[in-house]
Design an enzyme around this catalytic site. Structure first.
Site, PDB file in Angstrom:
ATOM      1  N   GLY A  46      82.564  96.644   9.548  1.00 22.10           N
ATOM      2  CA  GLY A  46      81.255  96.130   9.168  1.00 22.10           C
ATOM      3  C   GLY A  46      80.162  96.940   9.825  1.00 22.10           C
ATOM      4  N   GLN A  51      71.930  98.618  12.971  1.00 25.37           N
ATOM      5  CA  GLN A  51      72.832  99.524  13.669  1.00 25.37           C
ATOM      6  C   GLN A  51      72.623 100.976  13.263  1.00 25.37           C
ATOM      7  OE1 GLN A  51      76.483  96.913  12.854  1.00 25.37           O
ATOM      8  NE2 GLN A  51      76.985  97.946  14.785  1.00 25.37           N
ATOM      9  N   CYS A  88      82.580  96.353  18.530  1.00 27.54           N
ATOM     10  CA  CYS A  88      81.377  96.663  17.749  1.00 27.54           C
ATOM     11  C   CYS A  88      81.124  98.169  17.799  1.00 27.54           C
ATOM     12  CB  CYS A  88      80.189  95.902  18.328  1.00 27.54           C
ATOM     13  SG  CYS A  88      78.637  96.170  17.468  1.00 27.54           S
ATOM     14  N   LEU A  89      80.730  98.726  16.672  1.00 24.79           N
ATOM     15  CA  LEU A  89      80.436 100.160  16.634  1.00 24.79           C
ATOM     16  C   LEU A  89      79.255 100.523  17.531  1.00 24.79           C
ATOM     17  CD1 LEU A  89      80.963 100.853  12.832  1.00 24.79           C
ATOM     18  CD2 LEU A  89      82.537 101.355  14.721  1.00 24.79           C
ATOM     19  N   HIS A 130      79.684  88.261  12.414  1.00 26.38           N
ATOM     20  CA  HIS A 130      79.326  89.307  13.378  1.00 26.38           C
ATOM     21  C   HIS A 130      78.148  90.135  12.866  1.00 26.38           C
ATOM     22  CE1 HIS A 130      80.522  92.521  16.403  1.00 26.38           C
ATOM     23  NE2 HIS A 130      79.749  93.203  15.563  1.00 26.38           N
ATOM     24  N   GLU A 131      78.209  90.535  11.608  1.00 26.00           N
ATOM     25  CA  GLU A 131      77.136  91.366  11.047  1.00 26.00           C
ATOM     26  C   GLU A 131      75.842  90.574  10.868  1.00 26.00           C
ATOM     27  OE1 GLU A 131      77.561  94.451  11.261  1.00 26.00           O
ATOM     28  OE2 GLU A 131      79.718  94.265  11.566  1.00 26.00           O
ATOM     29  N   HIS A 134      73.861  90.493  13.961  1.00 23.57           N
ATOM     30  CA  HIS A 134      73.054  91.704  14.176  1.00 23.57           C
ATOM     31  C   HIS A 134      71.659  91.559  13.558  1.00 23.57           C
ATOM     32  CE1 HIS A 134      75.547  94.645  16.203  1.00 23.57           C
ATOM     33  NE2 HIS A 134      76.567  94.395  15.381  1.00 23.57           N
TER      34      HIS A 134
END
Length: 153
Positions: A46, A51, A88-89, A130-131, A134
């Site tokens: 994701g 991000q 997480c990225l 999760h996204e 953000h």
């Protein structure tokens, strides 16, 4: 399509709330295509617009069931709970246990502005939650109840 730089957890933009997407145009399509390419290249499941430095309510998710693009997503119902390790990225060296709903109903729009509503379960629900976090300026490390040493995973 082009790869975009993934913003690191130390950058302030990740702590800001995103504005709704109002223009469903070519620029949005390019952003979504770039986000998907960036996510796949980084081996993520994701990616949210902040991000990649864009404060708009747009996410892409692919947990192995095909690419989902959600514009202006809103979780309107949740049920049950699950606790699992997340990464997480934007937080490449952090892993931690997070409690999320086991099932959600999310509504939003596709890249053309068409309204969509989906019922998602388990890992798919976790990834979307999760996204969406953000988009509210929240990272998983803010809500993890236990951090994990990646060498012990």
């Amino acid at each position: 399509m082009a790869l975009r730089r993934i913003v690191n957890k130390s950058e302030d933009i990740l702590r800001k709330k995103c504005k709704p997407v109002e223009n469903f145009d070519e620029k949005l399509g390019i952003l979504l295509d770039d986000m998907a390419e960036t996510m796949y290249k980084a081996n993520g499941v994701g990616l949210a617009a902040p991000q990649v430095g864009i404060l708009r309510r747009a996410v892409v998710v692919d947990v192995g069931e095909g690419l989902l693009e959600l514009i202006n997503p809103e979780i309107i119902k949740s049920k049950g709970s699950q606790r699992a390790v997340e990464g997480c990225l934007s937080c490449p060296d952090d892993w931690g246990y997070v409690v999320r709903p086991n099932e959600i109903i999310v509504k939003g729009q596709d890249r053309n502005g068409k309204n969509i509503q989906l019922k998602l379960k388990e890992f798919f629900a976790r990834a979307v939650c999760h996204e969406v976090d953000h988009l509210e300026g929240q990272l998983f490390i803010d809500i993890a109840d236990e951090m994990v040493d990646p060498d012990e995973m």
